[in-house]
Design a protein around this motif. Structure first.
Motif, PDB file in Angstrom:
ATOM      1  N   CYS A 175      29.722  30.744  82.909  1.00 63.11           N
ATOM      2  CA  CYS A 175      29.472  31.892  81.755  1.00 63.11           C
ATOM      3  C   CYS A 175      29.619  30.899  80.346  1.00 63.11           C
ATOM      4  O   CYS A 175      28.911  31.132  79.535  1.00 63.11           O
ATOM      5  CB  CYS A 175      30.449  32.992  81.917  1.00 63.11           C
ATOM      6  SG  CYS A 175      30.567  33.904  80.234  1.00 63.11           S
ATOM      7  N   LEU A 206      28.001  39.416  75.048  1.00 68.76           N
ATOM      8  CA  LEU A 206      27.971  39.290  76.420  1.00 68.76           C
ATOM      9  C   LEU A 206      28.658  40.755  76.927  1.00 68.76           C
ATOM     10  O   LEU A 206      29.760  41.008  76.372  1.00 68.76           O
ATOM     11  CB  LEU A 206      28.762  38.090  77.049  1.00 68.76           C
ATOM     12  CG  LEU A 206      28.270  36.733  76.617  1.00 68.76           C
ATOM     13  CD1 LEU A 206      28.977  35.536  77.234  1.00 68.76           C
ATOM     14  CD2 LEU A 206      26.690  36.559  76.572  1.00 68.76           C
ATOM     15  N   ASP A 261      32.405  31.108  88.279  1.00 71.91           N
ATOM     16  CA  ASP A 261      31.535  32.193  87.385  1.00 71.91           C
ATOM     17  C   ASP A 261      32.167  32.066  85.949  1.00 71.91           C
ATOM     18  O   ASP A 261      31.408  32.187  84.908  1.00 71.91           O
ATOM     19  CB  ASP A 261      31.964  33.591  87.728  1.00 71.91           C
ATOM     20  CG  ASP A 261      30.834  33.847  89.062  1.00 71.91           C
ATOM     21  OD1 ASP A 261      30.054  32.972  89.290  1.00 71.91           O
ATOM     22  OD2 ASP A 261      30.994  34.892  89.559  1.00 71.91           O
ATOM     23  N   MET A 285      26.083  37.481  82.697  1.00 71.77           N
ATOM     24  CA  MET A 285      26.780  36.736  81.770  1.00 71.77           C
ATOM     25  C   MET A 285      26.932  35.289  82.309  1.00 71.77           C
ATOM     26  O   MET A 285      27.186  34.632  81.546  1.00 71.77           O
ATOM     27  CB  MET A 285      28.021  37.251  81.054  1.00 71.77           C
ATOM     28  CG  MET A 285      29.061  37.599  81.849  1.00 71.77           C
ATOM     29  SD  MET A 285      30.392  37.827  80.896  1.00 71.77           S
ATOM     30  CE  MET A 285      31.185  39.218  81.808  1.00 71.77           C
ATOM     31  N   THR A 286      26.912  35.350  83.772  1.00 72.13           N
ATOM     32  CA  THR A 286      27.230  34.034  84.316  1.00 72.13           C
ATOM     33  C   THR A 286      25.724  32.937  84.320  1.00 72.13           C
ATOM     34  O   THR A 286      25.799  31.954  84.389  1.00 72.13           O
ATOM     35  CB  THR A 286      27.575  34.138  85.729  1.00 72.13           C
ATOM     36  OG1 THR A 286      26.699  34.903  86.496  1.00 72.13           O
ATOM     37  CG2 THR A 286      29.045  34.777  85.811  1.00 72.13           C
ATOM     38  N   LEU A 342      35.016  38.481  85.682  1.00 69.96           N
ATOM     39  CA  LEU A 342      34.432  37.194  86.420  1.00 69.96           C
ATOM     40  C   LEU A 342      35.450  36.875  87.148  1.00 69.96           C
ATOM     41  O   LEU A 342      36.668  36.353  86.741  1.00 69.96           O
ATOM     42  CB  LEU A 342      33.933  36.062  85.465  1.00 69.96           C
ATOM     43  CG  LEU A 342      33.067  36.574  84.262  1.00 69.96           C
ATOM     44  CD1 LEU A 342      32.631  35.506  83.357  1.00 69.96           C
ATOM     45  CD2 LEU A 342      31.809  37.153  85.365  1.00 69.96           C
ATOM     46  N   THR A 375      26.654  30.127  77.725  1.00 74.51           N
ATOM     47  CA  THR A 375      26.771  30.441  76.154  1.00 74.51           C
ATOM     48  C   THR A 375      26.612  29.128  75.479  1.00 74.51           C
ATOM     49  O   THR A 375      26.079  29.374  74.141  1.00 74.51           O
ATOM     50  CB  THR A 375      27.924  31.230  76.250  1.00 74.51           C
ATOM     51  OG1 THR A 375      28.230  32.299  77.116  1.00 74.51           O
ATOM     52  CG2 THR A 375      28.249  32.073  74.878  1.00 74.51           C
TER      53      THR A 375
END
Ligand SMILES: C[S@@+](CC[C@H](N)C(=O)[O-])C[C@H]1O[C@@H](n2cnc3c(N)ncnc32)[C@H](O)[C@@H]1O
Length: 262
Positions: free
Chosen positions: A126, A43, A122, A94-95, A117, A130
């Motif tokens: 993320c 990320l 957020d 990446m969120t 973030l 993930t």
């Protein structure tokens, strides 16, 4: 307005590889790649500082980043080195990304990028996203800085201090300095400014620019609770890439595992 670039990196992406020549985390992530195997997910992969050695070691890796400029430098490098078969690059936040691969063996967000973030919403988004992209038993490694508590007492600094100097391939010389511009204690955000002064071989100023570099600090147990809330079991917390146990200083390197299905 929709954010399409991470603001802090757009304005100095061409300096990034000279300013961030850190290498000490490469063996650390290679070790985890050996342990987990492909496919891997980075990320906020930036210009590919870590993507390249991982792909050169034979692993298949996907890198996502919000900045089209950083990714284009990464893509050019990956193509030039003949690594494009093993590397997939995606412009995404990446969120809230959604990749076709949902069985990654290992994911990581290195070099403190998670500090970009700025809200807990957020951060959690993320971690949840993930988690959904990992196979059962897969690992997720988050690296943030360990807060130096003397910083909490500071509001700002008036002047810039030199961080580093470097030469560019065309012979120009860059002095990079930093100023701690503002502290928002309620939001846990430190607002820094990076100044880049680029001079040619004759010492004449070619360009000068100041860019924001803001980071949210997260404490060790706060991060652990967030990881656990997203479903991870926290299996290790290190302070450095030599895997020394976390002591409150340097980094918080937190390793979470997605539990195996019962
Ligand atoms: C410190 S650099 C790290 C780059 C690379 N991982 C490395 O280790 O050299 C931080 C990167 O985070 C990216 N970034 C910031 N916010 C992001 C977000 N919300 N989603 C994806 N990437 C983001 C920036 O564009 C930048 O490339």
């Amino acid at each position: 307005m929709t954010q399409t670039e991470a603001p802090s990196y757009v304005d100095y992406s061409e300096y990034y590889d000279f300013a961030h020549f850190q290498k000490d985390d490469i063996p650390f992530f290679l070790d985890y790649a050996r342990e987990c195997g492909s496919p891997l997910l980075e990320l906020a992969c930036g210009t590919g500082r870590l993507i390249v050695p991982i792909a050169e070691a034979g692993y298949n890796i996907t890198g996502i980043d919000l900045s089209a400029k950083m990714l284009s430098i990464c893509r050019e490098r990956v193509n030039r080195l003949g690594l494009s078969d093993r590397v997939s690059l995606v412009e995404a936040n990446m969120t809230n990304f959604d990749l076709p691969e949902k069985q990654f063996a290992l994911a990581y967000v290195p070099l403190r990028s998670f500090t970009h973030l700025f809200t807990q919403k957020d951060q959690l988004s993320c971690l949840h996203t993930t988690f959904a992209h990992l196979r059962p038993g897969g690992l997720f490694i988050v690296v943030v800085f360990a807060l130096n508590f003397s910083v909490l007492a500071k509001d700002s600094e008036d002047s810039f201090r030199v961080l580093r100097e470097f030469d560019l391939p065309d012979g120009n010389h860059v002095v990079q300095s930093q100023r701690f511009a503002k502290h928002d204690r309620a939001k846990q955000i430190l607002y820094f400014e990076f100044k880049f002064e680029e001079k040619d071989r004759n010492g004449l100023m070619v360009r000068e620019r100041t860019v924001p570099m803001d980071m949210r600090y997260t404490l060790r147990y706060e991060l652990q609770l967030l990881m656990e809330r997203a479903g991870f079991e926290v299996v290790d917390v290190f302070q450095d890439y030599e895997k020394r146990p976390f002591s409150g200083k340097y980094e918080i390197i937190m390793v979470g595992r997605k539990p195996n299905e019962k």
